[in-house]
Design an enzyme around this catalytic site. Structure first.
Site, PDB file in Angstrom:
ATOM      1  N   LYS A   1     -13.922  -8.355  21.993  1.00  0.00           N
ATOM      2  CA  LYS A   1     -15.152  -8.561  22.753  1.00  0.00           C
ATOM      3  C   LYS A   1     -16.378  -8.305  21.872  1.00  0.00           C
ATOM      4  O   LYS A   1     -16.372  -7.383  21.041  1.00  0.00           O
ATOM      5  CB  LYS A   1     -15.152  -7.617  23.954  1.00  0.00           C
TER       6      LYS A   1
ATOM      7  N   SER B   1     -17.424  -8.787  32.420  1.00  0.00           N
ATOM      8  CA  SER B   1     -18.164  -9.180  31.239  1.00  0.00           C
ATOM      9  C   SER B   1     -17.266  -9.558  30.053  1.00  0.00           C
ATOM     10  O   SER B   1     -17.766 -10.021  29.029  1.00  0.00           O
ATOM     11  CB  SER B   1     -19.083  -8.024  30.812  1.00  0.00           C
TER      12      SER B   1
ATOM     13  N   SER C   1     -14.988  -5.384  34.486  1.00  0.00           N
ATOM     14  CA  SER C   1     -15.217  -6.325  33.393  1.00  0.00           C
ATOM     15  C   SER C   1     -13.958  -6.800  32.686  1.00  0.00           C
ATOM     16  O   SER C   1     -14.012  -7.743  31.896  1.00  0.00           O
ATOM     17  CB  SER C   1     -16.177  -5.710  32.369  1.00  0.00           C
TER      18      SER C   1
END
Length: 477
Positions: free
Chosen positions: A81, A156, A180
């Site tokens: 990420k 996210s 997320s």
């Protein structure tokens, strides 16, 4: 027909490497080709150094040929990420403030992935500083859902979820504050684990003692998630909330998984507290029925989550101020509107508001703790909504009701975050338009292995990993 190496699970890759039936270089070339083909449509991986990836794969080949000891993720492509620093690789946090920033050290989780033999593919897209459940930013734009590119991939860790679903590596690293990992897992039809706080140590981290934001992984199979967790879990002195545990427990949970005899509670809406879309409820209840068919003792019941929204707002406000308030003066005009709103909401909180939020959180924890004295597991939808159009920052309504507050549509995963329970999102079906729906399997405090065991049993009873998103089918058949 040529085998699609991009959809081989990490477990299968590890097995074939050790038998010298397959080389990491062959897998990496297939994955890089997939990334090149799908990036214009999906936009999942946003920073990648193909030559460094190929060099790492060649080194992994040589290690296999030399016959030495191999790590559990040896030669397995893993994406990271874009909130997580990777040494020498651009790490933007999805923000114009860091558009050209190159990290000078690996995050702790990346260190562990490398030590386990993983090949770091590159960085996956995220909303600015991980704010929000829809992945878009002013640096890289929006990430699209491989099941329908007109729809959101969630957030996210949306780039990671879309990448795994589309065959751009079997495992994606990510983080989870209010869902997320679980929201993109649900939206993209894969598995995502929010482990117990401290199970996977986080460093660097502004709030070192924070137990709301955790590191974790997503994969196309429960076994792949367990394999990755066995490599990254365990204490570290740089993460004060981490604690001793046996990483091998994640893999042992895969041995003879069963739901038979488990006392399982389920609720689609936390006893009417949270509105949920009808199609989400329909698919979720079919997943609950699979638990019952497999011998679980299933009861519709929910802990009392009254005070949930107030507790979320107070704890989230404090986190946003600590992490981002100092950026407002110079960068407000460049920051996402929702992120600015969250920070300003936190700045407006009084000490009494923050204190009350912590008191409410403690009360929630103890009510859930007592609830689990009667049940082994709790089942919830992973998200209250289906994937929504990418041109919306968030869904306009949930359960047929207009959204009153920006956090209202992700209260289901956030409820679990607040009380610190481990939870995995697993696919449990599709909407009428063939959009994935996820189910959260929630266990008591620090019983992560129980989540893995139940998820593996559910996967076997209602397998989903034969599903390939239409975007991939159109390119590869």
């Amino acid at each position: 027909m040529t085998e699609d190496l991009c959809y081989l699970p990490a477990m299968e890759l590890a097995r074939r490497y050790r038998r010298r039936e397959l080389k990491p270089t062959a897998v990496v070339e297939s994955v890089l080709e997939r990334i090149d083909a799908l990036t214009p449509t999906i936009n999942a991986l946003v920073t990648i150094d193909p030559e460094a990836v190929r060099a790492a794969a060649a080194e992994a080949d040589r290690a296999i040929e030399d016959g030495g000891s191999l790590g559990p993720l040896h030669g397995v492509p893993v994406s990271i990420k874009d909130l997580t620093p990777v040494k020498g690789l651009r790490t933007t946090y999805g923000s114009k403030q860091f558009e050209h920033h190159v990290a000078d050290e690996d995050a702790l989780v990346v260190e562990r992935l490398r030590k386990a033999g993983a090949i770091i593919l590159g960085k996956t897209n995220t909303p600015e500083f991980g704010y929000g459940g829809h992945t878009f930013n002013k640096v890289f734009g929006v990430t699209r859902n491989p099941w329908n590119p007109r729809m959101s991939a969630g957030g996210s860790t949306g780039g990671g979820g879309a990448a795994v679903a589309a065959g751009m590596g079997p495992i994606a690293e990510g983080s989870d504050l209010g869902g997320s990992l679980r929201t993109p897992a649900a939206f993209n039809g894969i598995a995502g684990l929010r482990a117990s706080p401290g199970c996977v140590p986080s460093y660097p981290k502004v709030l070192a003692f924070d137990t709301l934001s955790v590191s974790g992984v997503m994969g196309r199979t429960v076994a792949d998630v367990a394999l990755a967790m066995s490599a990254i879990a365990g204490p570290d002195a740089r993460a004060p909330s981490s604690y001793p545990l046996e990483p091998a427990s994640f893999l042992r949970a895969l041995d003879r998984p069963s739901l038979d005899g488990l006392k399982v509670a389920w609720t689609p809406d936390l006893n009417g507290l949270v509105p949920v879309d009808a199609e989400v409820v329909e698919a979720f209840e079919k997943g609950v029925a699979a638990f019952e068919r497999e011998g679980a003792k299933v009861t519709r019941a929910s802990p009392d989550f009254s005070g949930l929204r107030e507790a979320v707002l107070a704890t989230r406000g404090l986190s946003m101020v600590a992490n981002h308030a100092d950026r407002l003066g110079e960068w407000r005009d460049q920051m996402q509107d929702g992120l600015v709103w969250n920070i300003e909401y936190g700045l407006d909180l009084k000490a009494r508001d923050i204190a009350r939020g912590e008191v409410l959180r403690a009360e929630l924890f103890h009510r859930v703790r007592r609830f689990f004295e009667f049940f082994d597991l709790l089942l919830l939808p992973s998200q209250a909504v289906l994937p929504f159009p990418v041109d919306q920052n968030s869904p306009a309504e949930v359960g047929g009701k207009p959204i009153e507050h920006p956090i209202d549509w992700f209260l289901l995963p956030y409820a679990v975050s607040l009380v610190g329970s481990p939870a995995m999102s697993v696919p449990c079906g599709f909407s009428r338009d063939r959009l994935p729906v996820g189910m959260q399997i929630v266990a008591p405090w620090r019983q992560d292995a129980a989540v893995i065991r139940a998820a593996a049993a559910f996967e076997r009873a209602a397998p989903w990993n034969e599903h390939v998103p239409p975007t991939v089918q159109q390119l590869y058949g």
